[in-house]
Design a protein around this motif. Structure first.
Motif, PDB file in Angstrom:
ATOM      1  N   VAL A 100       0.821  -1.211   0.000  1.00 19.34           N
ATOM      2  CA  VAL A 100       0.000   0.000   0.000  1.00 19.34           C
ATOM      3  C   VAL A 100       0.853   1.259   0.000  1.00 19.34           C
ATOM      4  N   SER A 101       1.893   1.277   0.808  1.00 24.65           N
ATOM      5  CA  SER A 101       2.739   2.463   0.904  1.00 24.65           C
ATOM      6  C   SER A 101       3.422   2.764  -0.432  1.00 24.65           C
ATOM      7  N   ALA A 102       3.981   1.725  -1.060  1.00 21.48           N
ATOM      8  CA  ALA A 102       4.631   1.909  -2.366  1.00 21.48           C
ATOM      9  C   ALA A 102       3.608   2.308  -3.428  1.00 21.48           C
ATOM     10  N   TRP A 103       2.436   1.674  -3.374  1.00 18.57           N
ATOM     11  CA  TRP A 103       1.367   1.993  -4.318  1.00 18.57           C
ATOM     12  C   TRP A 103       1.008   3.470  -4.261  1.00 18.57           C
ATOM     13  N   ARG A 104       0.953   4.033  -3.058  1.00 21.33           N
ATOM     14  CA  ARG A 104       0.629   5.454  -2.926  1.00 21.33           C
ATOM     15  C   ARG A 104       1.644   6.328  -3.656  1.00 21.33           C
ATOM     16  N   GLU A 105       2.918   5.950  -3.632  1.00 18.40           N
ATOM     17  CA  GLU A 105       3.941   6.730  -4.329  1.00 18.40           C
ATOM     18  C   GLU A 105       3.737   6.677  -5.838  1.00 18.40           C
ATOM     19  N   TYR A 106       3.472   5.484  -6.348  1.00 20.30           N
ATOM     20  CA  TYR A 106       3.221   5.345  -7.783  1.00 20.30           C
ATOM     21  C   TYR A 106       1.965   6.119  -8.182  1.00 20.30           C
ATOM     22  N   LEU A 107       0.915   5.955  -7.378  1.00 16.71           N
ATOM     23  CA  LEU A 107      -0.348   6.602  -7.698  1.00 16.71           C
ATOM     24  C   LEU A 107      -0.200   8.119  -7.693  1.00 16.71           C
ATOM     25  N   GLN A 108       0.539   8.654  -6.743  1.00 17.00           N
ATOM     26  CA  GLN A 108       0.746  10.095  -6.699  1.00 17.00           C
ATOM     27  C   GLN A 108       1.421  10.591  -7.975  1.00 17.00           C
ATOM     28  N   ALA A 109       2.423   9.850  -8.447  1.00 13.92           N
ATOM     29  CA  ALA A 109       3.123  10.245  -9.676  1.00 13.92           C
ATOM     30  C   ALA A 109       2.185  10.191 -10.882  1.00 13.92           C
ATOM     31  N   ILE A 110       1.386   9.148 -10.951  1.00 12.41           N
ATOM     32  CA  ILE A 110       0.444   9.000 -12.067  1.00 12.41           C
ATOM     33  C   ILE A 110      -0.615  10.093 -12.022  1.00 12.41           C
ATOM     34  N   GLN A 111      -1.194  10.309 -10.852  1.00 16.31           N
ATOM     35  CA  GLN A 111      -2.286  11.271 -10.722  1.00 16.31           C
ATOM     36  C   GLN A 111      -1.803  12.698 -10.957  1.00 16.31           C
ATOM     37  N   GLU A 112      -0.646  13.051 -10.423  1.00 19.23           N
ATOM     38  CA  GLU A 112      -0.119  14.398 -10.642  1.00 19.23           C
ATOM     39  C   GLU A 112       0.134  14.645 -12.125  1.00 19.23           C
ATOM     40  N   THR A 113       0.669  13.640 -12.804  1.00 21.67           N
ATOM     41  CA  THR A 113       0.905  13.780 -14.249  1.00 21.67           C
ATOM     42  C   THR A 113      -0.406  13.920 -14.993  1.00 21.67           C
ATOM     43  N   ALA A 114      -1.402  13.121 -14.622  1.00 24.81           N
ATOM     44  CA  ALA A 114      -2.706  13.171 -15.286  1.00 24.81           C
ATOM     45  C   ALA A 114      -3.368  14.523 -15.089  1.00 24.81           C
ATOM     46  N   THR A 115      -3.265  15.077 -13.898  1.00 22.42           N
ATOM     47  CA  THR A 115      -3.866  16.388 -13.613  1.00 22.42           C
ATOM     48  C   THR A 115      -3.206  17.473 -14.452  1.00 22.42           C
ATOM     49  N   LYS A 116      -1.885  17.452 -14.526  1.00 22.20           N
ATOM     50  CA  LYS A 116      -1.167  18.433 -15.340  1.00 22.20           C
ATOM     51  C   LYS A 116      -1.472  18.230 -16.818  1.00 22.20           C
ATOM     52  N   ALA A 117      -1.488  16.960 -17.264  1.00 19.73           N
ATOM     53  CA  ALA A 117      -1.722  16.661 -18.678  1.00 19.73           C
ATOM     54  C   ALA A 117      -3.137  17.038 -19.109  1.00 19.73           C
ATOM     55  N   GLU A 118      -4.091  16.969 -18.176  1.00 17.03           N
ATOM     56  CA  GLU A 118      -5.466  17.333 -18.534  1.00 17.03           C
ATOM     57  C   GLU A 118      -5.535  18.788 -19.011  1.00 17.03           C
ATOM     58  N   LYS A 119      -4.769  19.658 -18.389  1.00 13.16           N
ATOM     59  CA  LYS A 119      -4.751  21.058 -18.786  1.00 13.16           C
ATOM     60  C   LYS A 119      -4.119  21.235 -20.161  1.00 13.16           C
ATOM     61  N   GLU A 120      -3.185  20.344 -20.498  1.00 10.33           N
ATOM     62  CA  GLU A 120      -2.474  20.448 -21.774  1.00 10.33           C
ATOM     63  C   GLU A 120      -3.212  19.751 -22.910  1.00 10.33           C
ATOM     64  N   THR A 121      -3.855  18.616 -22.601  1.00 16.08           N
ATOM     65  CA  THR A 121      -4.432  17.767 -23.647  1.00 16.08           C
ATOM     66  C   THR A 121      -5.955  17.793 -23.683  1.00 16.08           C
ATOM     67  N   GLY A 122      -6.588  18.164 -22.562  1.00 16.83           N
ATOM     68  CA  GLY A 122      -8.045  18.132 -22.500  1.00 16.83           C
ATOM     69  C   GLY A 122      -8.618  16.771 -22.177  1.00 16.83           C
ATOM     70  N   VAL A 123      -7.759  15.808 -21.855  1.00 18.59           N
ATOM     71  CA  VAL A 123      -8.228  14.452 -21.538  1.00 18.59           C
ATOM     72  C   VAL A 123      -8.342  14.298 -20.022  1.00 18.59           C
ATOM     73  N   THR A 124      -9.522  13.936 -19.546  1.00 16.16           N
ATOM     74  CA  THR A 124      -9.731  13.643 -18.136  1.00 16.16           C
ATOM     75  C   THR A 124      -9.515  12.149 -17.916  1.00 16.16           C
ATOM     76  N   LEU A 125      -8.624  11.805 -16.990  1.00 17.85           N
ATOM     77  CA  LEU A 125      -8.297  10.410 -16.711  1.00 17.85           C
ATOM     78  C   LEU A 125      -8.723  10.040 -15.301  1.00 17.85           C
ATOM     79  N   ARG A 126      -9.266   8.838 -15.157  1.00 19.23           N
ATOM     80  CA  ARG A 126      -9.581   8.275 -13.852  1.00 19.23           C
ATOM     81  C   ARG A 126      -9.043   6.841 -13.805  1.00 19.23           C
ATOM     82  N   GLY A 127      -8.792   6.333 -12.593  1.00 18.70           N
ATOM     83  CA  GLY A 127      -8.150   5.039 -12.443  1.00 18.70           C
ATOM     84  C   GLY A 127      -9.059   3.954 -11.895  1.00 18.70           C
TER      85      GLY A 127
END
Length: 328
Positions: free
Chosen positions: A103-130
């Protein structure tokens, strides 16, 4: 309007399976890993059947080792989604590949994925959910660990649990504990069934796991009673025609049962599954389906509305995406 240009909702996309071959080759070179065996002479993923596909998939995933690797992958996948007009996408993520189910390691991976998705949404217009994904052929015990990762991070971004992997390993009912854990955490549920497992696997998914969506599910067409059940329960099928054809379930788009299922009242949506593995895109899926079924713009808009209604996102996100679909 060319139907391929329409804004699109995609419900069935594996993040690792959407990794462009060029991206994986570059990452392998950086890590001094020889993955030449998984590519053909043209640089595309190469496999002979579904079992071999799973081996190639896991080999490609082996070079995704850090949260930053997954952040880069997320950026690459969302850029490709944007090129294909996708405005909302739900992607399968496996803690087995992101921290080994810890769980602890998963949170680190998820944070990296989610932060990238949030930033990319502003650039690409694609909303991503997991959607967190136990791997069926890894077994029920590992699925429990994955479900715990899902339950601990459930919220507006991690919205569901959905099992993937080899349908030939075990039964849906073996994973009841994991699905119950996710349900208690407020997550929505889907599972792969009715692809290689046949219609009985869809019955098992409904009876044992009580899911509201089915990944693939197309072999339900072989059982009229099951088709009626899916229609009555309004269980949405995450159809991936190009994937099914490439893996040998059906010879052509014309032979694919998505049209017959829709005609019978079963909610269906269009997705790509693992697009670079099957050399497809959402634009290609739309074009091929339109050609095979003579479907028009109104049909595809209705399919997107169906997909959006079945999406696991919250209502605020759903209404925002609905406005995009209505205005483009």
């Amino acid at each position: 309007m060319n139907v391929a240009d329409l804004p699109k909702v995609e419900l069935h996309l594996h993040l690792e399976g959407a990794a462009p071959p060029k991206f994986i080759r570059r990452l392998a070179k950086e890590k001094s890993v020889d993955l030449s065996r998984i590519f053909d002479d043209g640089g595309n993923y190469a496999f002979e059947n579904f079992a071999h596909f799973l081996q190639v998939y896991e080999a490609a995933t082996s070079v995704l080792r850090t949260p930053q690797d997954f952040a880069r992958l997320t950026q690459a996948v969302l850029e490709e989604s944007a090129k294909n007009g996708v405005v909302y996408c739900e992607t399968f993520l496996s803690p087995d590949f992101c921290g080994g189910g810890d769980v602890s390691a998963w949170r680190e991976y998820l944070q990296a994925i989610q932060e990238t998705a949030t930033k990319a949404e502003k650039e690409t217009g694609v909303t991503l959910r997991g959607i967190v994904t136990p791997i069926r052929h890894f077994g029920p015990e590992k699925a429990k660990r994955v479900a715990r990762c899902a339950a601990e991070t459930a919220g507006d971004w991690i919205v569901g649990l959905g099992m993937g992997g080899d349908e030939g390993q075990g039964r849906q009912g073996d994973f009841v504990y994991a699905f119950d854990m996710a349900r208690e955490a407020g997550l929505r549920l889907t599972t792969h069934a009715g692809e290689f497992g046949g219609p009985e696997s869809v019955w098992d998914a409904i009876r044992d796991l009580d899911v509201e969506r089915i990944g693939h599910g197309v072999r339900a067409i072989e059982d009229p009673a099951l088709v009626r059940e899916l229609a009555a329960r309004e269980i949405t099928l995450e159809c991936c025609p190009g994937s099914n054809i490439e893996l040998g379930l059906y010879p052509t788009f014309e032979d694919h049962p998505m049209r017959a299922l829709r005609d019978a009242g079963v909610p269906v949506s269009i997705s790509t599954d693992d697009p670079p593995f099957f050399q497809t895109t959402m634009r290609r899926e739309y074009s091929m389906i339109a050609q095979a079924y003579s479907w028009r713009e109104s049909d595809f808009r209705a399919l997107n509305e169906c997909a959006l209604n079945a999406a696991f996102c919250n209502e605020v996100t759903r209404e925002r995406i609905r406005k995009i679909l209505e205005t483009k």
